[in-house]
Write a protein that holds these residues in place. Structure first.
Motif: not given
Length: 501
Positions: A233-237, A256-259, A267-272
């Motif tokens: 998902r997406v992270y705020e760092v 954003r962490v993803c494949q 493939a993205q998490d729908s929630s993010s």
């Protein structure tokens, strides 16, 4: 040389200045095209003096281009320098006025009388109008004779540390692989130059969540790595970045962490990926649908109307309400008093009253059935018919006449009736009461007292296969009730039961 006349033509190749040289001495030589040969004689030359005449020239700046050094962000009205012009004839600046010709950023004001240059607005070295740290504009000087000249001013802007290093606003991408944590490069930028900029220092705040690590890559970049396995998902760092003079602070980057495939998320998490606006776009139609359903339900409740069936006059096929045959609520049953007939069975006697003569009859009132007659004298025909129908149903099928109970009526010779003359008075009282009540009930129509009136059941009268519902049914009904034969075997069975009953 003039090719036609073979004469020499003297031209000015550079502007002459009377104030600098009033006379120009020249030497002109004439010669052939062919070179001299076999002689010691040279080409002939003559001196030529050119006198430069004086004219009224425009003012001249001290230099065509002048340069000033100035620091950025210095206060307004700060004097930068003076750029003045002189009249070549008088060597004076009197009567000369100064104007700006072009000045794109409007940072400098020019004093019209003196040519002083002052700061008008904040000078920014990082502005788009500054090229290689230099900013230039043009000034014009005009004398009293409207003669003018132009000069160029160049400002060399000295940098100050007025900008902090900034991290990219775009989303950074960390591509994960199976069994391997990913990383990304964070690059900082600083608009300042020299020792006010790179190399930068990168670090994580002391209160970080322990999910990330940061390593310096070069003077302007660092590598952000995962320390733990993280959901995609997406992270705020938060990253603390500072320049060489320690000017900077904590800034936030989106990671954003993803494949990945070819450097892009596959493939993205729908929630993010949806975000708040995406969820709002999905929920808004549902909310509108819910409001629409509530509105429809509200309108249905508010606009509900009672359906009324209009009587067209024939009423064919409509089952009518027939449950109002009982006496009305306002009828006082105590007024309709039946005399306590009894005494000697089979006694005979004669009783005559002031309203008529009692007739002959037989019966036993106390034991069940009265079978001879209704008193008719002194009561109107309507009251007579009412009593006749009521007593016919309840006490027998015969009619009382004016010779009631003479010679054997109501058990024996009638001596009991002769002794109990109150029966006759009660009979008259009831007649008067009903004579007054029936017309009153007829005026009430569908009000409460109408239940006590005589009702007409026109579709269940004579000729109906279902039979009459009572003594008050309509007579002479000529409506066709043949439709009852088509209602099926269940209705016929019900009709047979009612007819037998």
């Amino acid at each position: 040389m003039d090719p036609k006349t073979n004469e020499a033509l003297l031209y000015v190749s550079k502007a002459l200045d009377h104030e600098k040289a009033k006379t120009v001495a020249l030497e002109i030589t004439a010669r052939n095209e062919a070179e001299l040969s076999g002689t010691s004689v040279g080409w002939n030359s003559i001196p030529v003096n050119v006198n430069v005449l004086n004219v009224d020239e425009g003012p001249e700046f001290s230099a065509p281009t002048i340069t000033f050094n100035v620091k950025e962000n210095i206060p307004n009205n700060t004097l930068i320098g003076r750029y003045s012009a002189l009249d070549p004839e008088t060597k004076s600046s009197n009567g000369i006025t100064y104007y700006k010709v072009t000045e794109p950023a409007a940072w400098v004001n020019v004093d019209r009388q003196s040519g002083d240059l002052k700061v008008a607005n904040t000078i920014d070295r990082e502005s788009m109008h500054v090229k290689d740290g230099k900013y230039s504009f043009t000034v014009k000087a005009v004398d009293a004779a409207s003669k003018s000249s132009t000069g160029t001013v160049i400002l060399v802007i000295e940098d100050v540390n007025d900008n902090k290093p900034t991290l990219p606003a775009a989303e950074l991408l960390i591509c994960e692989k199976d069994g391997e944590r990913g990383s990304t490069v964070v690059v900082a930028e600083d608009k300042d130059a020299g020792h006010f900029s790179a190399p930068f220092s990168f670090s994580l705040p002391p209160d970080n969540d322990g999910k990330w690590s940061l390593e310096s890559l070069n003077g302007t970049a660092a590598v952000l790595k995962q320390v733990k396995d993280l959901p995609r998902r997406v992270y705020e760092v938060d990253i603390d970045v500072k320049d060489l003079q320690s000017n900077g602070g904590i800034q936030t980057v989106s990671v954003r962490v993803c494949q990945c495939r070819n450097g892009a998320c596959v493939a993205q998490d729908s929630s993010s990926s949806l975000g708040s606006l995406g969820w709002l776009a999905l929920l808004l139609p549902l909310a509108l649908l819910l409001l629409l359903c509530l509105l429809v339900a509200f309108l249905c409740v508010m606009k509900k109307e009672k359906l009324e069936l209009e009587d067209a006059g024939d009423g064919g096929g409509i089952l009518l309400k027939s449950n109002t045959e009982a006496p009305g609520e306002e009828v006082d049953s105590s007024l309709i008093t039946v005399p306590p007939f009894g005494g000697d069975a089979g006694a005979k006697g004669t009783l005559k009253g002031n309203t008529g003569t009692w007739g002959s009859g037989q019966g036993s009132f106390g034991q069940g059935t009265l079978k001879t007659g209704v008193y008719k004298s002194g009561i109107t025909h309507d009251i007579q018919d009412f009593y006749s129908s009521q007593y016919d149903n309840q006490y027998g099928t015969q009619q009382f006449n004016q010779d009631y109970f003479i010679d054997g009526g109501m058990g024996g010779d009638g001596r009991y009736l002769a002794q109990n003359s109150s029966f006759h008075h009660t009979w008259q009282t009831n007649g008067r009461y009903l004579q007054q009540k029936l017309p009153f009930l007829g005026t009430q129509e569908d009000e409460r007292y109408a239940e006590d009136g005589v009702h007409d059941y026109r579709f269940e009268g004579v000729g109906s296969e279902a039979g009459s519902v009572g003594c008050c049914s309509g007579v002479g009904d000529d409506n066709d009730l043949g439709f009852l034969n088509t209602l099926g075997p269940k209705f016929k069975t019900l009709a047979d039961v009612c007819r037998k009953t």
